[in-house]
Design an enzyme around this catalytic site. Structure first.
Site, PDB file in Angstrom:
ATOM      1  N   LYS A   1      18.208  -4.397  14.518  1.00 22.86           N
ATOM      2  CA  LYS A   1      18.129  -4.653  13.071  1.00 22.86           C
ATOM      3  C   LYS A   1      18.878  -5.919  12.655  1.00 22.86           C
ATOM      4  O   LYS A   1      18.507  -6.567  11.677  1.00 22.86           O
ATOM      5  CB  LYS A   1      18.669  -3.450  12.284  1.00 22.86           C
ATOM      6  CG  LYS A   1      17.723  -2.259  12.257  1.00 22.86           C
ATOM      7  CD  LYS A   1      18.264  -1.150  11.383  1.00 22.86           C
ATOM      8  CE  LYS A   1      17.241  -0.038  11.234  1.00 22.86           C
ATOM      9  NZ  LYS A   1      17.686   1.029  10.336  1.00 22.86           N
TER      10      LYS A   1
ATOM     11  N   ASP B   1      15.415   0.492   4.046  1.00 27.24           N
ATOM     12  CA  ASP B   1      16.331   1.638   4.192  1.00 27.24           C
ATOM     13  C   ASP B   1      17.097   1.879   2.897  1.00 27.24           C
ATOM     14  O   ASP B   1      17.280   3.041   2.483  1.00 27.24           O
ATOM     15  CB  ASP B   1      17.347   1.388   5.316  1.00 27.24           C
ATOM     16  CG  ASP B   1      16.759   1.620   6.697  1.00 27.24           C
ATOM     17  OD1 ASP B   1      15.790   2.395   6.811  1.00 27.24           O
ATOM     18  OD2 ASP B   1      17.275   1.021   7.668  1.00 27.24           O
TER      19      ASP B   1
HETATM   20  P1  NAP Z   1      25.121   3.057  14.264  1.00 25.64           P
HETATM   21  O1  NAP Z   1      24.857   1.669  13.793  1.00 25.64           O
HETATM   22  O2  NAP Z   1      25.289   3.340  15.714  1.00 25.64           O
HETATM   23  O3  NAP Z   1      26.417   3.580  13.464  1.00 25.64           O
HETATM   24  C1  NAP Z   1      26.925   4.872  13.629  1.00 25.64           C
HETATM   25  C2  NAP Z   1      28.285   4.969  12.950  1.00 25.64           C
HETATM   26  O4  NAP Z   1      28.789   6.306  13.112  1.00 25.64           O
HETATM   27  C3  NAP Z   1      29.342   4.045  13.557  1.00 25.64           C
HETATM   28  O5  NAP Z   1      30.210   3.663  12.553  1.00 25.64           O
HETATM   29  C4  NAP Z   1      30.004   4.992  14.575  1.00 25.64           C
HETATM   30  O6  NAP Z   1      31.308   4.590  14.937  1.00 25.64           O
HETATM   31  C5  NAP Z   1      30.069   6.249  13.757  1.00 25.64           C
HETATM   32  N1  NAP Z   1      30.234   7.398  14.618  1.00 25.64           N
HETATM   33  C6  NAP Z   1      29.565   7.699  15.758  1.00 25.64           C
HETATM   34  N2  NAP Z   1      30.022   8.859  16.271  1.00 25.64           N
HETATM   35  C7  NAP Z   1      31.023   9.280  15.440  1.00 25.64           C
HETATM   36  C8  NAP Z   1      31.893  10.403  15.458  1.00 25.64           C
HETATM   37  N3  NAP Z   1      31.833  11.330  16.429  1.00 25.64           N
HETATM   38  N4  NAP Z   1      32.777  10.530  14.447  1.00 25.64           N
HETATM   39  C9  NAP Z   1      32.852   9.609  13.469  1.00 25.64           C
HETATM   40  N5  NAP Z   1      32.059   8.503  13.413  1.00 25.64           N
HETATM   41  C10 NAP Z   1      31.156   8.360  14.394  1.00 25.64           C
HETATM   42  O7  NAP Z   1      23.940   4.038  13.805  1.00 25.64           O
HETATM   43  P2  NAP Z   1      23.106   3.935  12.428  1.00 25.64           P
HETATM   44  O8  NAP Z   1      21.902   3.101  12.612  1.00 25.64           O
HETATM   45  O9  NAP Z   1      24.055   3.579  11.355  1.00 25.64           O
HETATM   46  O10 NAP Z   1      22.585   5.449  12.277  1.00 25.64           O
HETATM   47  C11 NAP Z   1      23.470   6.511  11.943  1.00 25.64           C
HETATM   48  C12 NAP Z   1      22.664   7.801  11.781  1.00 25.64           C
HETATM   49  O11 NAP Z   1      21.816   7.695  10.650  1.00 25.64           O
HETATM   50  C13 NAP Z   1      21.746   8.105  12.968  1.00 25.64           C
HETATM   51  O12 NAP Z   1      21.769   9.493  13.225  1.00 25.64           O
HETATM   52  C14 NAP Z   1      20.377   7.709  12.484  1.00 25.64           C
HETATM   53  O13 NAP Z   1      19.340   8.470  13.083  1.00 25.64           O
HETATM   54  C15 NAP Z   1      20.496   8.052  11.005  1.00 25.64           C
HETATM   55  N6  NAP Z   1      19.566   7.267  10.183  1.00 25.64           N
HETATM   56  C16 NAP Z   1      18.682   7.966   9.419  1.00 25.64           C
HETATM   57  C17 NAP Z   1      17.798   7.266   8.625  1.00 25.64           C
HETATM   58  C18 NAP Z   1      16.822   8.028   7.775  1.00 25.64           C
HETATM   59  O14 NAP Z   1      15.813   7.455   7.349  1.00 25.64           O
HETATM   60  N7  NAP Z   1      17.090   9.286   7.487  1.00 25.64           N
HETATM   61  C19 NAP Z   1      17.810   5.854   8.586  1.00 25.64           C
HETATM   62  C20 NAP Z   1      18.741   5.171   9.372  1.00 25.64           C
HETATM   63  C21 NAP Z   1      19.623   5.900  10.179  1.00 25.64           C
HETATM   64  P3  NAP Z   1      31.556   3.834  16.358  1.00 25.64           P
HETATM   65  O15 NAP Z   1      31.057   2.437  16.124  1.00 25.64           O
HETATM   66  O16 NAP Z   1      33.005   3.978  16.552  1.00 25.64           O
HETATM   67  O17 NAP Z   1      30.705   4.571  17.376  1.00 25.64           O
END
Ligand code: NAP
Length: 305
Positions: free
Chosen positions: A76, A112
């Site tokens: 992205k 998004d």
């Molecule tokens: P990302 O860029 O990998 O970011 C994930 C974030 O969560 C990071 O800040 C990460 O910290 C933190 N994190 C991971 N494991 C954690 C834990 N055990 N405790 C606390 N914080 C934690 O992922 P993303 O793209 O933002 O996506 C996040 C979630 O949203 C995913 O499940 C994705 O499927 C969902 N999502 C849904 C939609 C929708 O349309 N519904 C759209 C976009 C995303 P670290 O960097 O320290 O790992």
């Protein structure tokens, strides 16, 4: 071929992509719209290994062989240097999820953020009739868990709608949270009253005195197959009356949503956001209204997986 007879060649790039619901969503939409077309997966490994493959894929958009491309993790932000133009939302968020070739330019959009806001409005108004998400005058606080790509879209959407936002991050993620705030805050600090975007550690002692209107989980915690994990600290009570929006949608009732409902709160998963961001992408590519109910039906997840 006339515009009416066009066969849409669309797809998604990211890595890995095996479990993506996007083909099901978009195929259902194209058929409900009676449009000819296909939506394919284009897995491209993370850069630098995947960079030549990504450049070749983007060339297919420029040539007109592809009519639209969605972008997901881990590309992205990585694709930004290869684009000619960003929509204002994509520029603010610093990430794209929708690419199209318009007027000779490769343009990156981000659906998004509006997808989240739209579904939040639907949920909030059903939970609290009359609730208007965009009518915050700096008097509402949202607590966003996580500081990654999805959090960027959520925080910018909420701040654009007048919400104060606190980002709760785990310790390893402090630099990412700081960077998120530094890049977004200048766009909102001038407002009157100014919007506050702050950060705090995601732990019980830091959150015990918070009383937000809205909690958003933007971490992957609780996502299948890790279905029993909950990002909310187990020894922390939920503030009363708080709305809970979990971006995770698989399983349909995440551990966070389940715990919040048990505490008497209104809570929802992120399936509505997934549908809405896809609908907005499709509208950008086709110029026609997307059939949201057919799309929602196509991805209604049944059971724990
Ligand atoms: P990302 O860029 O990998 O970011 C994930 C974030 O969560 C990071 O800040 C990460 O910290 C933190 N994190 C991971 N494991 C954690 C834990 N055990 N405790 C606390 N914080 C934690 O992922 P993303 O793209 O933002 O996506 C996040 C979630 O949203 C995913 O499940 C994705 O499927 C969902 N999502 C849904 C939609 C929708 O349309 N519904 C759209 C976009 C995303 P670290 O960097 O320290 O790992």
């Amino acid at each position: 071929m006339t515009e009416m007879a066009r066969s849409y060649s669309l797809g998604l790039t990211g890595y890995p992509l095996e479990h993506s619901l996007s083909p099901r969503l978009h195929q259902a939409a194209l058929s409900a719209m009676r449009l000819d077309g296909e939506y394919k997966l284009f897995p491209v490994p993370p850069f630098p290994a995947g960079e030549p493959e990504m450049i070749a894929l983007l060339a297919r958009l420029r040539s007109g062989e592809l009519h639209g491309l969605n972008v997901t993790i881990p590309h992205k932000t990585a694709v930004l240097p290869f684009l000619d133009e960003l929509s204002p939302a994509a520029r603010l968020i610093g990430a794209v999820n929708t690419l199209s070739f318009r007027d000779g330019r490769l343009v990156g959009d981000n659906t998004d953020a509006p997808g989240f806001l739209h579904d939040l409005q639907r949920f909030a108004a059903s939970a609290q009739p009359g609730f208007a998400v965009s009518q915050s005058d700096g008097d509402r606080l949202a607590l966003v868990l996580g500081a990654g790509g999805a959090a960027r879209a959520v925080v910018s959407a909420l701040a654009s709608s007048g919400w104060n936002v606190t980002i709760a991050f785990r310790r390893s993620d402090q630099a990412q949270a700081r960077q998120l705030i530094d890049s977004l805050l200048p766009s909102f600090a001038h407002r009157s009253p100014p919007i506050r975007i702050e950060s705090v550690l995601l732990d019980t002692s830091s959150l015990v005195n918070f009383d937000p209107t809205l909690l958003v989980n933007a971490t992957p915690v609780g996502m299948w197959p890790d279905v029993n994990s909950n990002p909310w600290p187990s020894d922390l009570r939920f503030p009363s009356g708080m709305l809970v929006y979990d971006l995770v949608y698989k399983p349909p009732e995440t551990a966070l949503v389940r715990a919040a409902r048990s505490a008497g709160l209104q809570a929802v998963n992120g399936l509505g956001m997934l549908v809405e961001q896809a609908a907005l992408s499709l509208e950008l590519w086709t110029g026609q209204p997307a059939p949201r109910s057919a799309m929602r039906e196509a991805v209604a997840v049944k059971g724990p997986s």
